[in-house]
Design a protein around this motif. Structure first.
Motif, PDB file in Angstrom:
ATOM      1  N   LEU A 280       0.767  -1.157   0.036  1.00  0.00           N
ATOM      2  CA  LEU A 280       0.078  -0.034   0.042  1.00  0.00           C
ATOM      3  C   LEU A 280       0.649   1.310   0.117  1.00  0.00           C
ATOM      4  O   LEU A 280       0.558   2.038  -0.643  1.00  0.00           O
ATOM      5  N   LYS A 281       1.949   1.354   0.727  1.00  0.00           N
ATOM      6  CA  LYS A 281       2.844   2.272   0.813  1.00  0.00           C
ATOM      7  C   LYS A 281       3.669   2.513  -0.426  1.00  0.00           C
ATOM      8  O   LYS A 281       3.657   3.799  -0.975  1.00  0.00           O
ATOM      9  N   ASP A 282       3.938   1.349  -1.096  1.00  0.00           N
ATOM     10  CA  ASP A 282       4.437   1.748  -2.505  1.00  0.00           C
ATOM     11  C   ASP A 282       3.517   2.473  -3.424  1.00  0.00           C
ATOM     12  O   ASP A 282       3.830   3.222  -4.154  1.00  0.00           O
ATOM     13  N   LEU A 283       2.293   1.583  -3.467  1.00  0.00           N
ATOM     14  CA  LEU A 283       1.384   2.200  -4.263  1.00  0.00           C
ATOM     15  C   LEU A 283       0.761   3.739  -4.206  1.00  0.00           C
ATOM     16  O   LEU A 283       0.936   4.436  -5.209  1.00  0.00           O
ATOM     17  N   LYS A 284       0.849   3.951  -2.961  1.00  0.00           N
ATOM     18  CA  LYS A 284       0.287   5.417  -2.565  1.00  0.00           C
ATOM     19  C   LYS A 284       1.196   6.351  -2.529  1.00  0.00           C
ATOM     20  O   LYS A 284       1.189   7.512  -2.629  1.00  0.00           O
ATOM     21  N   GLU A 285       2.315   6.084  -1.656  1.00  0.00           N
ATOM     22  CA  GLU A 285       3.509   7.062  -1.462  1.00  0.00           C
ATOM     23  C   GLU A 285       4.625   7.226  -2.438  1.00  0.00           C
ATOM     24  O   GLU A 285       5.041   8.601  -2.516  1.00  0.00           O
ATOM     25  N   VAL A 286       4.817   6.107  -3.157  1.00  0.00           N
ATOM     26  CA  VAL A 286       5.708   6.334  -4.207  1.00  0.00           C
ATOM     27  C   VAL A 286       5.040   6.381  -5.667  1.00  0.00           C
ATOM     28  O   VAL A 286       5.502   7.316  -6.299  1.00  0.00           O
ATOM     29  N   ARG A 287       4.373   5.366  -5.968  1.00  0.00           N
ATOM     30  CA  ARG A 287       3.816   5.593  -7.210  1.00  0.00           C
ATOM     31  C   ARG A 287       2.584   6.428  -7.437  1.00  0.00           C
ATOM     32  O   ARG A 287       2.042   6.493  -8.610  1.00  0.00           O
ATOM     33  N   ALA A 289      -0.562   5.663  -7.255  1.00  0.00           N
ATOM     34  CA  ALA A 289      -1.435   4.988  -8.081  1.00  0.00           C
ATOM     35  C   ALA A 289      -2.878   4.952  -7.315  1.00  0.00           C
ATOM     36  O   ALA A 289      -3.056   5.150  -6.175  1.00  0.00           O
ATOM     37  N   ARG A 290      -3.934   4.392  -8.138  1.00  0.00           N
ATOM     38  CA  ARG A 290      -5.266   4.198  -7.607  1.00  0.00           C
ATOM     39  C   ARG A 290      -5.276   2.870  -6.896  1.00  0.00           C
ATOM     40  O   ARG A 290      -4.408   1.987  -7.178  1.00  0.00           O
ATOM     41  N   ILE A 291      -6.177   2.509  -6.199  1.00  0.00           N
ATOM     42  CA  ILE A 291      -6.290   1.433  -5.130  1.00  0.00           C
ATOM     43  C   ILE A 291      -6.228   0.352  -5.878  1.00  0.00           C
ATOM     44  O   ILE A 291      -5.975  -0.861  -5.476  1.00  0.00           O
ATOM     45  N   ASP A 292      -6.989   0.258  -7.262  1.00  0.00           N
ATOM     46  CA  ASP A 292      -7.187  -1.006  -7.956  1.00  0.00           C
ATOM     47  C   ASP A 292      -5.925  -1.643  -8.145  1.00  0.00           C
ATOM     48  O   ASP A 292      -5.800  -3.039  -8.407  1.00  0.00           O
ATOM     49  N   ALA A 293      -4.991  -0.957  -8.215  1.00  0.00           N
ATOM     50  CA  ALA A 293      -3.662  -1.534  -8.545  1.00  0.00           C
ATOM     51  C   ALA A 293      -2.961  -2.774  -7.707  1.00  0.00           C
ATOM     52  O   ALA A 293      -2.374  -3.474  -7.939  1.00  0.00           O
ATOM     53  N   TYR A 294      -3.640  -2.267  -6.394  1.00  0.00           N
ATOM     54  CA  TYR A 294      -3.405  -3.529  -5.078  1.00  0.00           C
ATOM     55  C   TYR A 294      -3.476  -5.022  -5.637  1.00  0.00           C
ATOM     56  O   TYR A 294      -2.857  -5.887  -5.500  1.00  0.00           O
ATOM     57  N   VAL A 295      -4.616  -5.073  -6.376  1.00  0.00           N
ATOM     58  CA  VAL A 295      -5.140  -6.658  -6.603  1.00  0.00           C
ATOM     59  C   VAL A 295      -4.024  -7.307  -7.815  1.00  0.00           C
ATOM     60  O   VAL A 295      -4.185  -8.269  -7.968  1.00  0.00           O
ATOM     61  N   GLN A 296      -3.468  -6.269  -8.469  1.00  0.00           N
ATOM     62  CA  GLN A 296      -2.513  -7.124  -9.500  1.00  0.00           C
ATOM     63  C   GLN A 296      -1.223  -7.474  -8.699  1.00  0.00           C
ATOM     64  O   GLN A 296      -0.969  -8.694  -9.193  1.00  0.00           O
ATOM     65  N   ALA A 297      -0.892  -7.174  -7.778  1.00  0.00           N
ATOM     66  CA  ALA A 297       0.207  -7.862  -6.917  1.00  0.00           C
ATOM     67  C   ALA A 297      -0.445  -8.778  -5.993  1.00  0.00           C
ATOM     68  O   ALA A 297       0.318  -9.597  -5.537  1.00  0.00           O
ATOM     69  N   ARG A 298      -1.754  -8.666  -5.430  1.00  0.00           N
ATOM     70  CA  ARG A 298      -2.273  -9.620  -4.672  1.00  0.00           C
ATOM     71  C   ARG A 298      -3.475 -10.253  -5.102  1.00  0.00           C
ATOM     72  O   ARG A 298      -4.732  -9.861  -5.007  1.00  0.00           O
ATOM     73  N   PRO A 299      -3.335 -11.218  -6.066  1.00  0.00           N
ATOM     74  CA  PRO A 299      -4.515 -11.641  -6.956  1.00  0.00           C
ATOM     75  C   PRO A 299      -5.761 -12.235  -5.961  1.00  0.00           C
ATOM     76  O   PRO A 299      -6.968 -12.117  -6.656  1.00  0.00           O
ATOM     77  N   HIS A 300      -5.510 -12.684  -4.872  1.00  0.00           N
ATOM     78  CA  HIS A 300      -6.451 -13.256  -4.212  1.00  0.00           C
ATOM     79  C   HIS A 300      -7.419 -12.076  -3.585  1.00  0.00           C
ATOM     80  O   HIS A 300      -8.599 -12.260  -3.070  1.00  0.00           O
ATOM     81  N   ALA A 301      -6.807 -10.758  -3.607  1.00  0.00           N
ATOM     82  CA  ALA A 301      -7.709  -9.769  -3.087  1.00  0.00           C
ATOM     83  C   ALA A 301      -8.776  -9.119  -4.038  1.00  0.00           C
ATOM     84  O   ALA A 301      -8.729  -9.562  -5.207  1.00  0.00           O
ATOM     85  N   ARG A 302      -9.875  -8.444  -3.492  1.00  0.00           N
ATOM     86  CA  ARG A 302     -10.895  -7.905  -4.806  1.00  0.00           C
ATOM     87  C   ARG A 302     -10.950  -6.617  -4.614  1.00  0.00           C
ATOM     88  O   ARG A 302     -10.977  -5.998  -3.464  1.00  0.00           O
ATOM     89  N   PHE A 303     -11.220  -5.882  -5.764  1.00  0.00           N
ATOM     90  CA  PHE A 303     -11.571  -4.504  -5.829  1.00  0.00           C
ATOM     91  C   PHE A 303     -12.900  -4.426  -5.955  1.00  0.00           C
ATOM     92  O   PHE A 303     -13.589  -5.019  -7.238  1.00  0.00           O
ATOM     93  N   ASN A 304     -13.410  -3.490  -5.251  1.00  0.00           N
ATOM     94  CA  ASN A 304     -15.062  -3.289  -5.430  1.00  0.00           C
ATOM     95  C   ASN A 304     -15.200  -1.749  -5.974  1.00  0.00           C
ATOM     96  O   ASN A 304     -15.123  -0.721  -5.279  1.00  0.00           O
ATOM     97  N   ALA A 305     -15.526  -1.570  -7.238  1.00  0.00           N
ATOM     98  CA  ALA A 305     -15.277  -0.310  -7.792  1.00  0.00           C
ATOM     99  C   ALA A 305     -16.732   0.545  -7.140  1.00  0.00           C
ATOM    100  O   ALA A 305     -17.957  -0.052  -7.329  1.00  0.00           O
ATOM    101  N   GLY A 306     -16.591   1.916  -6.692  1.00  0.00           N
ATOM    102  CA  GLY A 306     -17.631   2.620  -6.562  1.00  0.00           C
ATOM    103  C   GLY A 306     -18.233   2.196  -5.129  1.00  0.00           C
ATOM    104  O   GLY A 306     -19.666   2.792  -5.041  1.00  0.00           O
ATOM    105  N   ARG A 307     -17.990   1.159  -4.400  1.00  0.00           N
ATOM    106  CA  ARG A 307     -18.977   0.692  -3.257  1.00  0.00           C
ATOM    107  C   ARG A 307     -18.247   1.173  -1.930  1.00  0.00           C
ATOM    108  O   ARG A 307     -17.058   1.531  -1.777  1.00  0.00           O
ATOM    109  N   PRO A 308     -19.172   1.544  -1.061  1.00  0.00           N
ATOM    110  CA  PRO A 308     -18.643   1.986   0.237  1.00  0.00           C
ATOM    111  C   PRO A 308     -17.927   0.709   0.830  1.00  0.00           C
ATOM    112  O   PRO A 308     -18.555  -0.272   1.149  1.00  0.00           O
ATOM    113  N   VAL A 309     -16.857   1.327   1.652  1.00  0.00           N
ATOM    114  CA  VAL A 309     -16.082  -0.013   2.404  1.00  0.00           C
ATOM    115  C   VAL A 309     -17.016  -0.464   3.584  1.00  0.00           C
ATOM    116  O   VAL A 309     -16.382  -1.581   4.221  1.00  0.00           O
ATOM    117  N   TRP A 310     -17.883   0.453   4.109  1.00  0.00           N
ATOM    118  CA  TRP A 310     -18.574   0.024   5.124  1.00  0.00           C
ATOM    119  C   TRP A 310     -19.555  -1.066   4.986  1.00  0.00           C
ATOM    120  O   TRP A 310     -20.174  -1.579   6.005  1.00  0.00           O
TER     121      TRP A 310
END
Ligand code: NDP
Length: 447
Positions: A280-287, A289-310
């Motif tokens: 997360l630090k690499d994506l947000k502080e260095v690159r 990038a947008r949060i969906d880039a996270y799932v490229q490195a962690r394929p088991h994770a899911r990105f939910n576009a436009g949805r509330p995290v709550w």
């Protein structure tokens, strides 16, 4: 006229004098709803019109910020600095760069800041500033030119004994560096104490970057301890993925909890194994990038576009993105998902309806002005180190932060009990912060 009637009249006057500033009205309302018992105990506050004076900023500055992009096109943004109250010390509070910034947002933040700073027990008044500039997608050179233009006006209003800005949304280490460089150039003064959140290479302090997120988690830990509980094994959701969110997640993991979801304005990621903070630090502080880039490195994770995290079930929630990000529907989803505690890392992220829903459901709730005060407390420690030309270790600074957060927690807790509202951290924070400001204002006479 009863105290409640007086407060109702004051609030009506605030809305009339500050039309269209909804967030400012909301912040004032929340404080006025809490302080009646303090006014009943201290009629001298009402006689001196302390509340009316607190609701009127000491000074508001609005200025033009012209700058040129990489293609040579000229842009005009609007800059703000609201110097709210200096009863306890120089104005202190961050700068926010986000397209939604207008006077009402800056005033709500400045008003909150005043009580928050008072709660730290440190000698700092309240202020806030920013611009409707959007740094997203801008090159480093563009951000630098914007910051230089912004400071070319702001420099005449600030100073280590006058007004000390720091970061907020859209303003991190990169922006503070450019702002400090321009201030130094214009004034010909190496005035370290004029800005906080500086880099470690030029007068910054250890733990300032981590302080708001770590501090919110230390506060949450104190709340858990007060109920005989801890973070160990807790499933946690954090909103945002900026400065506050990243370091909140890091500290929760260190304390044995698991943060399974975080977000940005495009949606949220769900990682049941726990958010990978280094990624997360690499994506947000260095690159950047947008949060969906996270799932490229962690394929088991899911990105939910436009949805509330709550909507993600959790036991503890830390909103760390922006104001009013938890509405009534989100609160209902959190309660249904088993959430028992909400701690605000952001400023005013919970709407009044959501706060009422949490209270009705017995969800323990901590307001940002107490729980996120670690950032400004660490800024005050940075000012101390700058003034004494000293620099403390990470371990020592983190220990100080932990003590400060424990102290704020205990005072909010004790004040709520003193006024017959045990467990009500909102009332405890508002009354304790208000009393400190009111006492100093009384001492200074009618100014
Ligand atoms: P950052 O700019 O570092 O991060 C903000 C995060 O919140 C980003 O992930 C951003 O997503 C998200 N966000 C911002 N606006 C919105 C929006 N309108 N809708 C959805 N998501 C949004 O800011 P900080 O982490 O510094 O600040 C976060 C909160 O904490 C703010 O409320 C701030 O006032 C408060 N705070 C900060 C302190 C500090 O020391 N930095 C101190 C005390 C309080 P995206 O990138 O997509 O916009």
């Amino acid at each position: 006229m009863t105290v409640r009637d007086k407060l109702t009249a004051i609030f009506a006057d605030v809305t009339r004098r500050n039309p269209g500033e909804d967030e400012f009205h909301q912040a004032v309302r929340e404080v006025l709803d809490s302080v009646a018992p303090a006014l009943q105990k201290h009629p001298e506050y009402a006689d001196a019109k302390i509340i009316e004076r607190i609701c009127e900023p000491e000074r508001q500055i609005i200025f033009r910020v012209p700058w040129e992009d990489d293609r040579g096109e000229v842009h005009i943004n609007r800059g703000f600095r609201v110097e709210f109250n200096s009863a306890l010390g120089p104005y202190k509070g961050g700068l926010r760069f986000h397209p939604s910034v207008y006077l009402g947002i800056v005033k709500f933040l400045g008003f909150e800041q005043l009580f928050k700073n008072a709660l730290t027990g440190m000698p700092i008044g309240g202020g806030k500033g920013g611009s409707d500039f959007d740094p997203k997608g801008r090159s480093d050179r563009e951000v630098m030119r914007f910051c230089q233009s912004f400071m070319t006006e702001l420099y005449r209003h600030i100073g280590e004994y006058t007004d000390v800005p720091a970061g907020d949304i859209g303003v991190g280490g990169r922006e503070i560096g450019y702002l400090f460089g321009q201030y130094k150039r214009i004034t010909n003064r190496y005035e370290s104490g004029v800005l906080t959140g500086k880099g470690l290479s030029y007068g910054g302090a250890q733990v300032r970057r981590e302080a708001t997120g770590y501090g919110a988690v230390f506060f949450a830990e104190e709340m858990l301890h007060a109920a005989g509980d801890s973070f160990d094994g807790k499933r946690v959701v954090v909103s945002g993925s900026g400065n506050v969110a990243i370091y909140a997640i890091e500290k929760i993991h260190q304390l044995g909890g698991t943060v399974v979801a975080c977000s940005d304005s495009s949606g949220y990621i769900l990682d049941d194994q726990g958010i990978d903070v280094a990624l997360l630090k690499d994506l947000k502080e260095v690159r950047r990038a947008r949060i969906d880039a996270y799932v490229q490195a962690r394929p088991h994770a899911r990105f939910n576009a436009g949805r509330p995290v709550w909507e993600v079930p959790c036991q503890v929630a830390l909103p760390c993105a922006t104001q009013n990000e938890i509405g009534a529907t989100d609160a209902a989803a959190l309660i249904k998902g088993g959430c028992v505690m909400v701690v605000e890392g952001a400023n005013m992220p919970t709407s009044p309806e959501a706060i009422r829903a949490f209270a009705a459901a017995g969800v323990r709730f901590a307001p940002g002005k107490a729980a996120n005060a670690g950032g400004v407390a660490a800024s005050a420690l940075e000012m101390q180190q700058n003034a004494s030309r000293d620099s403390w270790t990470f371990t020592h600074s983190e220990q100080r932060l932990r003590e400060i957060m424990r102290d704020i927690h205990d005072r909010c807790h004790a004040t709520a009990e003193e006024y017959g509202m045990p467990g009500d951290y909102v009332a405890g924070a508002n009354i304790d912060g208000f009393r400190r400001v009111a006492e100093a204002m009384l001492a200074h006479g009618l100014i």
